[in-house]
Design an enzyme around this catalytic site. Structure first.
Site, PDB file in Angstrom:
ATOM      1  N   ASP A 133     -77.189 -92.472 -35.135  1.00  0.00           N
ATOM      2  CA  ASP A 133     -75.804 -92.270 -34.712  1.00  0.00           C
ATOM      3  C   ASP A 133     -75.140 -93.607 -34.389  1.00  0.00           C
ATOM      4  OD1 ASP A 133     -73.778 -90.162 -33.818  1.00  0.00           O
ATOM      5  OD2 ASP A 133     -73.850 -91.509 -32.100  1.00  0.00           O
ATOM      6  N   ASP A 157     -64.638 -87.767 -41.560  1.00  0.00           N
ATOM      7  CA  ASP A 157     -65.656 -86.740 -41.344  1.00  0.00           C
ATOM      8  C   ASP A 157     -66.106 -86.720 -39.876  1.00  0.00           C
ATOM      9  OD1 ASP A 157     -67.650 -84.851 -42.532  1.00  0.00           O
ATOM     10  OD2 ASP A 157     -69.066 -86.331 -41.738  1.00  0.00           O
ATOM     11  N   GLU A 187     -61.661 -84.115 -39.884  1.00  0.00           N
ATOM     12  CA  GLU A 187     -62.394 -82.880 -39.624  1.00  0.00           C
ATOM     13  C   GLU A 187     -62.850 -82.861 -38.173  1.00  0.00           C
ATOM     14  OE1 GLU A 187     -66.669 -80.810 -40.551  1.00  0.00           O
ATOM     15  OE2 GLU A 187     -66.381 -82.945 -40.330  1.00  0.00           O
TER      16      GLU A 187
END
Ligand code: CA
Length: 485
Positions: A201, A232, A261
């Protein structure tokens, strides 16, 4: 002209490497159909190389140019074909939006030893073990790119979490420790803190990361000439990073369009996110998608008057990208919530004929989906709706939400597109709504352009027509004999 976007791919779009070439061949057809933009899949090399749909980002600078992850091309083609595809689309007048995945990186080149603490997957704020040394896959130096375009080397300091310890061979969610380091703030509060989604991450709070991602975005836009980004998984990224990143791009590149998104049907979290990011960009209308999904499951028991309730397109009409389904909601995917077949024409007419929102047509609905769970394409139906949107979805909208099983609205037209239309939806039985089009339409004959209803409707002297729709169907009534492209 009304804006309409195509999501050009689905999860199972063929990986034969010819995708860009096929889109190039289709560019002028898209233009004729009424599309003004296309969202292309992530173009950079993913962890799964030629099989990666694109969301497992490995190297943001490898657009199908370097022999990495077992292949030069990506699933969709080579960089050369990608650039040509963009050029052809732009020549045809189609805006190109690139899918940009900045939350995580996968497929590290080597592992590193660092301190981390394992957290509860259901509550990432809860540490479930003492901190310890782990070996994680966080080293990225892209040996086959050899520093071309960027010499940045990623290490564990540039990530906030990972999902595997190679010492114990155990999977889990490991928070990487360091000075003043933690999960990002400004992310979704689901699971306590939803910074971590998958792979390694990215730590957007690290100044070197921020600098590198800005440098990458400049490179990408100048190299490819795309007209916008589809971001995204932003609910897993520090909202201030996203806000500042988008501000930077929009100030530097005139008219650069960004939509993102944020997968949540929760109205409050969307309101808050738009506020936190200064209304800089648009979001997918996830709530509307779930309303469609529910309506398709419930059939006549769904109250159609509530179909737009709590949607972004009603609450934030200028920041809503409306859609029916996408590559994540399609069967067998992570967020599977596939709108039932019978409701698809109604849902598409709802996003394409409504005055609010920037509609996005999913290639999986348009061309169909191959693979284990094939879905039929609805090209013929959607083409008719696109034609109606292109020519008859302008001006004021008058709603007729008359009962729970039948709703409709009139678009009055405007100066440039003066022809009105009447759209009706039924989720139960054959129905009729008397709608007002104006005295100037008196005595004119209207037909249902979708071909679902074969009657003729004559507008009366007072300007009203008794418009019809079959059960579980949609009809779009336009004047007979109008010659437009
Ligand atoms: Ca994250």
């Amino acid at each position: 002209m009304n804006k309409t976007m195509l999501q050009g791919f689905n999860w199972f779009t063929s990986g034969d490497g010819q995708f860009y070439n096929r889109v190039s061949d289709y560019a002028w057809t898209l233009k004729d159909l009424g599309f003004t933009g296309i969202w292309l899949p992530p173009a950079f090399k993913g962890a799964a190389g030629g099989y990666d749909v694109g969301y497992g980002t490995y190297d943001l600078y490898d657009l199908g140019e370097f022999d990495q992850k077992g292949t030069v091309r990506t699933k969709n083609g080579t960089k050369e074909e990608y650039l040509k595809c963009i050029w052809v689309l732009k020549e045809a007048g189609i805006k190109v939006y690139a899918d940009v995945v900045l939350n995580h990186k996968g497929g590290a080149d080597y592992k590193e030893l660092f301190k981390a603490v394992r957290v509860n997957p259901d509550n990432r704020l809860e540490e479930i073990e003492a901190p310890k040394d782990i070996e994680g896959f966080t080293g990225f130096n892209f040996p086959n790119r050899k520093g071309k375009y960027s010499e940045f080397v990623w290490n564990f300091n540039h990530f906030s979490g990972t999902d595997y310890d190679d010492i114990t061979k155990e999977s889990g969610i490991y928070k990487i420790l360091g000075d003043n380091k933690s999960w990002s703030q400004g992310v979704s509060q689901e699971k306590g803190n939803y910074d971590y989604l998958m792979f390694a991450d990215i730590n957007h709070d690290h100044p070197d990361v921020k600098e590198e991602l800005y440098r990458w975005a400049d490179w990408y836009i100048q190299e490819t000439r795309v007209d916008g980004f589809r971001l995204d998984a932003v609910k897993h990224i520090n909202d201030y990073f996203v806000r500042d990143f988008v501000k930077y791009l929009q100030q530097k590149y005139e008219g650069f369009y960004v939509f993102a998104e944020y997968w949540s049907a929760n109205t409050g979290s969307k309101d808050n996110y738009l506020y936190q990011t200064d209304y800089e960009f648009d979001l997918f209308d996830v709530k509307l998608h779930y309303n469609f999904y529910e309506a398709s499951l419930q059939g006549e028991h769904f109250d159609l008057r509530t179909i737009f309730d709590n949607s972004l397109m009603i609450n934030h009409p200028f920041h809503a990208v409306t859609f029916v389904d996408n590559h994540d909601s399609q069967p067998d995917q992570a967020l599977s919530s596939w709108v039932e077949d019978w409701f698809k024409p109604l849902a598409y007419a709802m996003i394409l004929m409504h005055k609010n929102g920037f509609p996005c047509v999913f290639a999986g609905d348009y061309f169909g989906i191959e693979g284990e769970h094939p879905q039929p394409g609805k090209k013929d139906t959607i083409d008719k709706l696109l034609y109606c949107r292109k020519n008859f979805a302008y001006g004021d909208q008058d709603d007729y939400f008359i009962n729970s099983n039948c709703i409709g609205w009139v678009r009055q037209g405007d100066n440039e597109y003066p022809h009105p239309s009447a759209t009706l939806f039924s989720n139960k039985e054959d129905s009729m709504i008397s709608m007002y089009l104006g005295e100037h339409q008196a005595n004119k004959t209207y037909s249902d352009y979708t071909g679902h209803h074969l009657a003729k409707v004559i507008i009366n002297e007072a300007g009203y027509g008794d418009f019809l729709v079959h059960g579980q169907s949609v009809s779009i009534w336009i004047e007979d004999g109008i010659n437009i492209k």
